[in-house]
Design an enzyme around this catalytic site. Structure first.
Site, mmCIF file in Angstrom:
data_model
loop_
_atom_site.group_PDB
_atom_site.id
_atom_site.type_symbol
_atom_site.label_atom_id
_atom_site.label_comp_id
_atom_site.label_asym_id
_atom_site.label_seq_id
_atom_site.Cartn_x
_atom_site.Cartn_y
_atom_site.Cartn_z
ATOM 1 N N GLY A 189 0.807 -1.204 0.000
ATOM 2 C CA GLY A 189 0.000 0.000 0.000
ATOM 3 C C GLY A 189 0.848 1.265 0.000
ATOM 4 N N SER A 190 0.380 2.275 0.707
ATOM 5 C CA SER A 190 1.018 3.595 0.647
ATOM 6 C C SER A 190 2.385 3.649 1.311
ATOM 7 C CB SER A 190 0.100 4.646 1.286
ATOM 8 O OG SER A 190 -1.081 4.797 0.521
ATOM 9 N N THR A 191 2.793 2.608 2.026
ATOM 10 C CA THR A 191 4.127 2.634 2.627
ATOM 11 C C THR A 191 5.223 2.602 1.557
ATOM 12 O OG1 THR A 191 4.095 0.221 2.881
ATOM 13 C CG2 THR A 191 3.375 1.540 4.761
#
Length: 614
Positions: free
Chosen positions: A306-308
């Site tokens: 995801g956004s990591t």
């Protein structure tokens, strides 16, 4: 002239023949006896002097036995010498079926003593009646006192032998890291398996003489001494491990999630300070444990990050020179096409600089950044940070992740990869990648052994790494998506993530909540990743997101870790301001309460006077 017969001449020749036959027979018999004597003497010499080993072995086999000498596994300790796994002496009961079967009346007594069905025990003994050894059912690695009570019954053919059993003082908090041993004290999972040869040691052996009932009557010789296993010092800090496990459990219970993991690394050395997973299991009671609960999810489970991944996408753009920190990116109207679908933001953020893209976690912003990069360059950048390959930690069963080569990308894959889809990583890989950002762009393979530092590889320019760290700091400050990760007195750099779970060839309305962070920003000491799997979404809003669920785990765990490790604050001004504000509030509260306390005696006296008047 006639000659007459000599008188008696007919009898002289037969006597001579008889005498000759007797002498020959005596010689024959004597020679035969002498030959037999020579054969017997030769055979005796052969048996006693020349070929005596075989017959000596046959004789010894009836009374002489070689018994193993049990040895203990090495102790596993944390980085401060606190025991994490130790071996304690226990006893195992065994029987000689050849002897026990001769006393069927005692088998019933033995069955009652060990809590077994008499008929089943009698059948088990009868089936092994030609053997000399069998463990009694359910009597492996029991308390020595319990074994001694049974041996004291003096049941023929029943004996006790010393063994060792593994004990884990930290219980389920470290079960996934340490693993466990089987009934023969061999490592089966985790560190116990990875370092089994180092920890196991080598049993000794001794020769003894036993009587016909199997009792040892004499120790003959020490064949080889027992060699205990060697101790192992892990990089784990049991205090930090406890904090990580406790806060992860609290978050899972509060969010209604099904599972979770957290990893804490020492940025400068790559040492794993803590690794927690839930659900957990009791390493002392394995029979009723679900095998799924034994999995070390932090190194075996693959998840879309995801956004990591967004800080790495930004770093790739900065390295390629296609963007600069002040570059303006138009994210209007809050989405862009993604094949048949859309890449959308939580809301329309308008025009953002590169720092704002991370602060607001804009999918549209990072998608536009990645379109400025050649496919091969973006792929090689992610590979440099360890994606698509094992971290090299040496932990059994570690997954390598999944990262497709550019030749297999379709038209939208690079776009979705820029914000963490179409690829998979482990929580440990995420923690290692973030540690590299905090370590001036130097990547170090993680290790579970204290002092076993691997060589660092420069994977990113230190200036770019520092710039990305400053950008990630805004994520935990007011206006960012992870304000719940902020720690008073310290600058925190991090990134939230909320990824939908793949299901049936698509994505379900189920999520994984992430937070990956570093602290303190000025001199990063710790990299931490928190993964909360499948939180309850029925509450609506963003209550299942990484900023809401996972970020507070980072804050609570790191506050304790920074205190335990005596890490000085790097945000003194904020800390002093908070202390001054708290002092002002305390004085204001004291001032409001002062008149009440001062008037209390007067009111009490008035009440007494009023009572007296009545």
């Amino acid at each position: 002239m006639r000659f007459g017969r000599i008188p008696g001449g007919h009898a002289k020749r037969p006597r001579a023949r008889a005498q000759f036959d007797l002498r020959a027979r005596l010689l024959l018999v004597g020679g035969g006896l002498g030959l037999v004597a020579l054969v017997l003497i030769g055979r005796a010499i052969d048996l006693q002097l020349i070929d005596n080993a075989f017959y000596q072995q046959k004789a010894d086999s009836r009374f002489l036995r070689e018994l193993p000498i049990a040895t203990s596994r090495g102790m596993i300790t944390d980085r401060n010498g606190e025991p994490l796994a130790i071996s304690t002496p226990v006893a195992s009961l065994w029987a000689n079926p050849q002897e026990l079967v001769k006393h069927p009346e005692r088998i019933t007594e033995l069955a009652g003593a060990i809590g077994q069905d008499p008929d089943q025990l009698a059948r088990a003994v009868a089936q092994r009646a030609d053997k000399e050894f069998m463990y009694l059912p359910g009597q492996r690695r029991i308390h020595p006192a319990s074994a001694q009570k049974i041996v004291a019954l003096n049941i023929p053919g029943v004996f006790s032998q010393r063994e060792f059993r593994r004990f884990y003082p930290q219980g389920e908090a470290l079960a996934h890291v340490l693993g466990f041993t089987n009934i023969d004290d061999r490592g089966q999972e985790g560190i116990e398996l990875a370092f089994d040869e180092w920890l196991r040691g080598h049993p000794g052996a001794q020769k003894v003489i036993r009587d016909r009932r199997g009792r040892i009557v004499e120790n003959v010789d020490l064949v080889r001494p027992a060699q205990p296993g060697k101790d192992l010092t892990l990089s784990i800090d049991r205090r930090i491990q406890y904090l990580a496990h406790r806060e992860l459990r609290n978050a899972i219970v509060a969010s209604g999630a099904s599972a979770g993991s957290s990893v804490i690394l020492d940025v400068a050395t790559g040492e794993v300070l803590a690794m927690a997973n839930l659900p957990a299991y009791n390493p002392h009671v394995l029979g009723s444990t679900d095998r799924e609960a034994r999995r070390n999810r932090a190194v075996t489970d693959l998840i879309e990050p995801g956004s990591t991944i967004k800080p790495l996408t930004v770093a790739a753009g900065l390295e390629a020179g296609t963007i600069r920190p002040e570059t303006r990116i138009d994210t209007n109207p809050g989405w862009i096409p993604n094949g048949r679908y859309r890449t959308s933001d939580f809301r329309n953020y308008g025009v953002l600089d590169v720092t704002g893209v991370l602060t607001k976690s804009s999918n549209v912003g990072v998608a536009k950044i990645v379109h400025t990069l050649p496919d091969q360059r973006f792929y090689e950048f992610l590979r440099r940070f360890g994606y698509g390959q094992s971290t090299g930690s040496g932990f059994p069963g570690e997954a390598a992740g999944f990262l497709r080569e550019p030749s297999s990308w379709d038209g939208t894959m690079k776009q979705t990869m820029s914000y963490g889809y179409s690829m998979s990583v482990t929580p440990l890989q995420l923690a290692v990648a973030y540690a590299a950002l905090g370590n001036g762009g130097r990547m170090i393979a993680p290790t579970f052994v204290k002092g076993q530092h691997n060589e660092a590889r420069q994977v990113l320019d230190p200036g770019i790494a520092a710039e990305v760290m400053r950008m990630m700091q805004t994520v935990t400050e007011p206006g960012g998506t992870a304000t719940r990760a902020a720690i008073l007195g310290y600058h925190v750099a991090g990134k939230t993530g909320t990824a939908r779970k793949a299901s049936g060839g698509g994505y379900a309305r189920r999520y994984i909540a992430f937070f990956a962070g570093l602290v303190p920003v000025d001199n990063p000491r710790f990299s931490m990743v928190i993964v909360i799997d499948d939180p309850d979404t029925s509450r609506g809003g963003s209550t299942y997101g990484g900023g809401y669920i996972s970020a507070p785990v980072f804050k609570a765990t790191m506050e304790g870790t920074l205190r335990l490790m005596d890490v000085p604050p790097d945000d003194i001004d904020t800390w002093l301001a908070a202390q001054a504000d708290a002092e002002r509030k305390r004085r204001a509260t004291a001032a409001r309460q002062a008149p009440v306390r001062a008037g209390a005696p007067v009111a009490a006296a008035a009440a007494v006077n009023a009572g007296a008047a009545r």
